[in-house]
Write a protein that holds these residues in place. Sequence first.
Motif, short mmCIF file in Angstrom:
data_model
loop_
_atom_site.label_atom_id
_atom_site.label_comp_id
_atom_site.label_asym_id
_atom_site.label_seq_id
_atom_site.Cartn_x
_atom_site.Cartn_y
_atom_site.Cartn_z
N ASP A 8 0.83 -1.21 0.00
CA ASP A 8 0.00 0.00 0.00
C ASP A 8 0.86 1.26 0.00
O ASP A 8 0.61 2.18 -0.77
N GLU A 9 1.87 1.29 0.86
CA GLU A 9 2.75 2.45 0.95
C GLU A 9 3.56 2.64 -0.33
O GLU A 9 3.83 3.76 -0.74
N LEU A 10 3.95 1.54 -0.95
CA LEU A 10 4.74 1.63 -2.18
C LEU A 10 3.90 2.01 -3.39
O LEU A 10 4.43 2.55 -4.37
N SER A 11 2.60 1.77 -3.33
CA SER A 11 1.74 2.11 -4.48
C SER A 11 1.20 3.54 -4.41
O SER A 11 0.74 4.07 -5.41
N ARG A 12 1.25 4.16 -3.23
CA ARG A 12 0.76 5.53 -3.06
C ARG A 12 1.82 6.54 -3.45
O ARG A 12 3.01 6.28 -3.31
N LYS A 13 1.38 7.70 -3.87
CA LYS A 13 2.30 8.81 -4.13
C LYS A 13 2.83 9.32 -2.79
O LYS A 13 2.11 9.28 -1.78
N PRO A 14 4.08 9.82 -2.77
CA PRO A 14 4.63 10.34 -1.52
C PRO A 14 3.74 11.38 -0.84
O PRO A 14 3.64 11.41 0.37
N ALA A 15 3.09 12.23 -1.60
CA ALA A 15 2.21 13.25 -1.02
C ALA A 15 1.01 12.65 -0.31
O ALA A 15 0.35 13.31 0.49
N GLN A 16 0.73 11.37 -0.59
CA GLN A 16 -0.40 10.68 0.04
C GLN A 16 0.07 9.65 1.07
O GLN A 16 -0.62 8.69 1.36
N GLY A 17 1.29 9.84 1.60
CA GLY A 17 1.83 8.93 2.60
C GLY A 17 2.55 7.74 2.01
O GLY A 17 2.79 6.75 2.70
N GLY A 18 2.93 7.82 0.75
CA GLY A 18 3.62 6.73 0.09
C GLY A 18 5.13 6.81 0.25
O GLY A 18 5.67 7.82 0.68
N ILE A 19 5.78 5.74 -0.11
CA ILE A 19 7.24 5.64 -0.05
C ILE A 19 7.80 5.83 -1.45
O ILE A 19 7.38 5.15 -2.39
N HIS A 20 8.75 6.73 -1.58
CA HIS A 20 9.42 6.96 -2.87
C HIS A 20 10.61 6.02 -3.04
O HIS A 20 10.84 5.51 -4.13
N ALA A 21 11.37 5.79 -1.94
CA ALA A 21 12.57 4.95 -2.02
C ALA A 21 12.70 4.12 -0.75
O ALA A 21 12.41 4.59 0.35
N LEU A 22 13.14 2.87 -0.93
CA LEU A 22 13.28 1.95 0.19
C LEU A 22 14.57 1.15 0.03
O LEU A 22 14.72 0.39 -0.93
N ALA A 23 15.51 1.35 0.95
CA ALA A 23 16.74 0.56 0.99
C ALA A 23 16.52 -0.54 2.03
O ALA A 23 16.08 -0.27 3.14
N ILE A 24 16.84 -1.78 1.66
CA ILE A 24 16.54 -2.92 2.53
C ILE A 24 17.80 -3.71 2.84
O ILE A 24 18.54 -4.09 1.93
N THR A 25 18.00 -3.99 4.13
CA THR A 25 18.96 -4.98 4.58
C THR A 25 18.12 -6.07 5.21
O THR A 25 17.40 -5.82 6.18
N SER A 26 18.17 -7.28 4.64
CA SER A 26 17.35 -8.39 5.14
C SER A 26 18.26 -9.57 5.45
O SER A 26 18.98 -10.05 4.59
N ARG A 27 18.21 -10.01 6.70
CA ARG A 27 19.10 -11.09 7.14
C ARG A 27 18.33 -12.09 8.01
O ARG A 27 17.32 -11.77 8.61
N THR A 28 18.88 -13.30 8.07
CA THR A 28 18.41 -14.28 9.03
C THR A 28 19.10 -13.98 10.36
O THR A 28 20.12 -13.27 10.38
N PRO A 29 18.60 -14.51 11.47
CA PRO A 29 19.27 -14.27 12.75
C PRO A 29 20.73 -14.72 12.75
O PRO A 29 21.59 -14.01 13.29
N SER A 30 21.03 -15.85 12.13
CA SER A 30 22.43 -16.31 12.11
C SER A 30 23.31 -15.41 11.26
O SER A 30 24.46 -15.14 11.61
N GLU A 31 22.79 -14.93 10.14
CA GLU A 31 23.54 -13.99 9.31
C GLU A 31 23.80 -12.68 10.06
O GLU A 31 24.89 -12.12 9.99
N TRP A 32 22.79 -12.21 10.79
CA TRP A 32 22.92 -10.97 11.55
C TRP A 32 23.93 -11.14 12.68
O TRP A 32 24.70 -10.22 12.98
N ALA A 33 23.96 -12.32 13.31
CA ALA A 33 24.92 -12.58 14.38
C ALA A 33 26.35 -12.52 13.84
O ALA A 33 27.26 -12.05 14.54
N GLU A 34 26.55 -12.97 12.61
CA GLU A 34 27.88 -12.95 12.00
C GLU A 34 28.27 -11.56 11.54
O GLU A 34 29.45 -11.20 11.55
N SER A 35 27.30 -10.78 11.08
CA SER A 35 27.58 -9.45 10.52
C SER A 35 26.43 -8.50 10.84
O SER A 35 25.55 -8.29 10.02
N PRO A 36 26.44 -7.92 12.06
CA PRO A 36 25.33 -7.06 12.47
C PRO A 36 25.45 -5.62 11.96
O PRO A 36 25.39 -4.67 12.73
N GLU A 37 25.63 -5.48 10.66
CA GLU A 37 25.73 -4.16 10.06
C GLU A 37 24.77 -4.05 8.90
O GLU A 37 24.63 -4.98 8.11
#
Length: 109
Positions: A67-96
């Motif tokens: 919903d946020e990605l489909s809306r225009k920013p002026a209507q509460g939407g997201i223009h850009a999204l940077a994602i870091t997605s990790r599993t717990p074990s991956e995060w334990a090895e590299s928590p950055e």
Amino acid sequence: MSGVSENIEGKLREALAPVHLEVVNESHMHNVPKGSQTHFKVVIVSDRFEGLSSVRRHQLVYGALKDELSRKPAQGGIHALAITSRTPSEWAESPEANTSPLCMGGNGK
């Protein structure tokens, strides 16, 4: 946090039950009006990512925020999204988190 940031956090917690979640409004780093909530970085660590490719992990995040990605920013939407997605074990090895890309349109200052 308020507004868009709060919505992002709530939806990701509900959809992916993260063990770690950061939602950072990076709008101030971009050429947008002061106080904007349009550019975000999400750092999310979830058991749901186990065995999934980065693309599939990001698709889960995008699905939760459709919903946020489909809306225009002026209507509460997201223009850009940077994602870091990790599993717990991956995060334990590299928590950055990954570094967000620089804005191509200036820094808004």
